[in-house]
Design an enzyme around this catalytic site. Structure first.
Site, PDB file in Angstrom:
ATOM      1  N   VAL A   1      -6.041 -21.435 -13.937  1.00  0.00           N
ATOM      2  CA  VAL A   1      -4.599 -21.054 -14.791  1.00  0.00           C
ATOM      3  C   VAL A   1      -3.705 -22.706 -14.959  1.00  0.00           C
ATOM      4  O   VAL A   1      -4.658 -23.165 -14.471  1.00  0.00           O
ATOM      5  CB  VAL A   1      -4.072 -19.898 -13.812  1.00  0.00           C
ATOM      6  CG1 VAL A   1      -4.881 -18.688 -13.777  1.00  0.00           C
ATOM      7  CG2 VAL A   1      -4.279 -20.776 -12.162  1.00  0.00           C
ATOM      8  N   CYS A   2      -3.014 -22.173 -14.737  1.00  0.00           N
ATOM      9  CA  CYS A   2      -2.094 -23.951 -15.429  1.00  0.00           C
ATOM     10  C   CYS A   2      -1.448 -24.202 -13.773  1.00  0.00           C
ATOM     11  O   CYS A   2      -1.399 -23.198 -13.443  1.00  0.00           O
ATOM     12  CB  CYS A   2      -0.262 -23.014 -15.624  1.00  0.00           C
ATOM     13  SG  CYS A   2      -0.759 -22.732 -17.250  1.00  0.00           S
ATOM     14  N   PRO A   3      -1.544 -25.259 -12.989  1.00  0.00           N
ATOM     15  CA  PRO A   3      -1.678 -26.437 -14.292  1.00  0.00           C
ATOM     16  C   PRO A   3      -2.738 -26.369 -13.909  1.00  0.00           C
ATOM     17  O   PRO A   3      -3.315 -27.378 -15.052  1.00  0.00           O
ATOM     18  CB  PRO A   3      -0.892 -27.796 -13.558  1.00  0.00           C
ATOM     19  CG  PRO A   3      -0.807 -27.312 -12.010  1.00  0.00           C
ATOM     20  CD  PRO A   3      -1.411 -26.011 -11.796  1.00  0.00           C
ATOM     21  N   TYR A   4      -4.005 -26.241 -14.029  1.00  0.00           N
ATOM     22  CA  TYR A   4      -5.270 -26.329 -13.844  1.00  0.00           C
ATOM     23  C   TYR A   4      -6.125 -26.555 -14.954  1.00  0.00           C
ATOM     24  O   TYR A   4      -6.938 -27.569 -15.312  1.00  0.00           O
ATOM     25  CB  TYR A   4      -6.317 -26.166 -12.933  1.00  0.00           C
ATOM     26  CG  TYR A   4      -5.517 -25.867 -11.236  1.00  0.00           C
ATOM     27  CD1 TYR A   4      -5.885 -27.173 -10.616  1.00  0.00           C
ATOM     28  CD2 TYR A   4      -4.680 -24.949 -10.814  1.00  0.00           C
ATOM     29  CE1 TYR A   4      -4.773 -27.924  -9.084  1.00  0.00           C
ATOM     30  CE2 TYR A   4      -4.495 -25.269  -9.882  1.00  0.00           C
ATOM     31  CZ  TYR A   4      -4.047 -26.007  -8.572  1.00  0.00           C
ATOM     32  OH  TYR A   4      -3.628 -26.547  -7.598  1.00  0.00           O
TER      33      TYR A   4
END
Lengths: 268, 81
Positions: B17-20
């Protein structure tokens, strides 16, 4: 070569996201070796934040032990550390924060006899010392060994920061030729310092260190930042390299280190 | 369009998921040479907007954004020269 694990990616994600840092910059941070002179008011926040940032090797020179009067500002130490060597206390705190960091302790006072050998193992030096003899010693040692130096000082509500890149900009001696005579300086015990002040100054120095490591931005090289906490005034003063400087000038007269008379042992 | 370009590297970040999603995309982009092309597969819907936006923000060229047969997002991006 340092390879990112899933934990590294999460821990350093806010750095990696920065265009100026990225994974490449984060690896440079991991590869960096930074020497802190003093784990006191300035050294404590510098050590703590550089460890959080992932600086791979942090050396700390300090022979003092933690006292209750230090805890008003030296945030890397706590009640449990009273009586412990500051460098050891700092190492233990850092190890709880980030196991990626190797902390090397030098439980001695910086002197002409040991400093060149210690500095040779590091890339960047941070001066958080509390006395003029050490300040000049570190300045001269960094010039002679061609290592960048972040110089910081605090006094009451006032702080100063300058980054010294040998032979590219001025050094501390270009600014003030010699240390003041011992009887000219205020008694360290009686001067006092606002507890948060070395935090502000130390973090400005830590910022300069990270900029040096990743090679981004404009350094406080040739500019001294002066901070007056009471007025909340930040001012930059232009400083020129002195071609006749005794250590970094065109014809230097200081080619080896000397120890000035120590006149104040109190740690800020 | 994705059929027409030569893919130099593929990155599957399904489950991220964001930010990964962007952190891992960025790390993959750093391993490419200028002009090389990365194919990113992800299933986090907001990342289908955020990752291309962030890639453009760093100067890379997003060549294509589409859904594949598994209903995952596929981003094709060329590293800035």
């Amino acid at each position: 070569m340092f390879e990112f694990t899933e934990d590294h990616i999460k821990r350093y994600s806010r750095h990696i996201l920065l265009p100026e840092v990225g994974g490449i910059g984060q690896k440079k941070i991991y590869d960096a070796k930074v020497l802190l002179v003093g784990a006191g008011g300035i050294g404590a926040p510098v050590a703590y934040y550089l460890a959080a940032a992932g600086v791979g090797t942090i050396g700390i020179i300090d022979e003092d032990t933690v006292e209750l009067s230090n805890l008003q500002r030296q945030i890397i130490h706590s009640m449990d550390d009273l009586g412990k060597e500051k460098a050891i206390s700092a190492k233990e705190t850092i190890e709880k924060l980030n196991t990626d960091v190797t902390v090397v302790t030098h439980l001695e006072r910086a002197s002409s006899a040991n400093i060149m050998d210690i500095i040779s193992k590091y890339d960047i030096v941070v001066d958080g010392s509390d006395n003029f003899p050490t300040r000049y010693l570190i300045n001269d040692a960094c010039i002679l060994s061609n290592k960048p130096l972040s110089s910081g000082a605090v006094f009451r509500f006032n702080g100063q920061v300058m980054t010294i890149v040998p032979h590219e900009g001025p050094c501390y001696r270009c600014l003030y030729r010699e240390p003041p005579p011992p009887d000219m300086t205020a008694s360290c015990q009686e001067a006092g310092v606002l507890g948060v002040l070395p935090g502000t100054i130390g973090l400005l120095q830590a910022t300069e260190v990270l900029k040096l490591i990743i090679g981004q931005g404009d350094l406080l090289c040739g500019r001294m930042l002066n901070y007056e906490a009471l007025e909340m005034d930040f001012r930059k003063i232009k400083v020129n390299r002195n071609p006749s400087c005794a250590v970094c000038g065109d014809n230097p007269t200081i080619t080896e280190l000397d120890d000035y008379e120590a006149f104040c042992q109190m740690k800020f | 369009m994705s059929d027409q370009v030569n893919i130099d590297k593929e990155l599957n970040i399904k489950g991220e998921v964001c930010p990964y999603t962007f952190v891992k995309t960025k790390l993959a982009m750093e391993t490419l040479s200028p002009g090389q092309v990365l194919k990113i597969i992800l299933d986090h819907d907001p990342a289908s907007v955020n990752v291309p936006k962030s890639l453009r923000g760093e100067g890379h060229e997003v060549l294509d954004l589409s859904k594949n047969e598994n209903d995952d997002w596929v981003i094709i991006v060329q590293k800035k020269r």
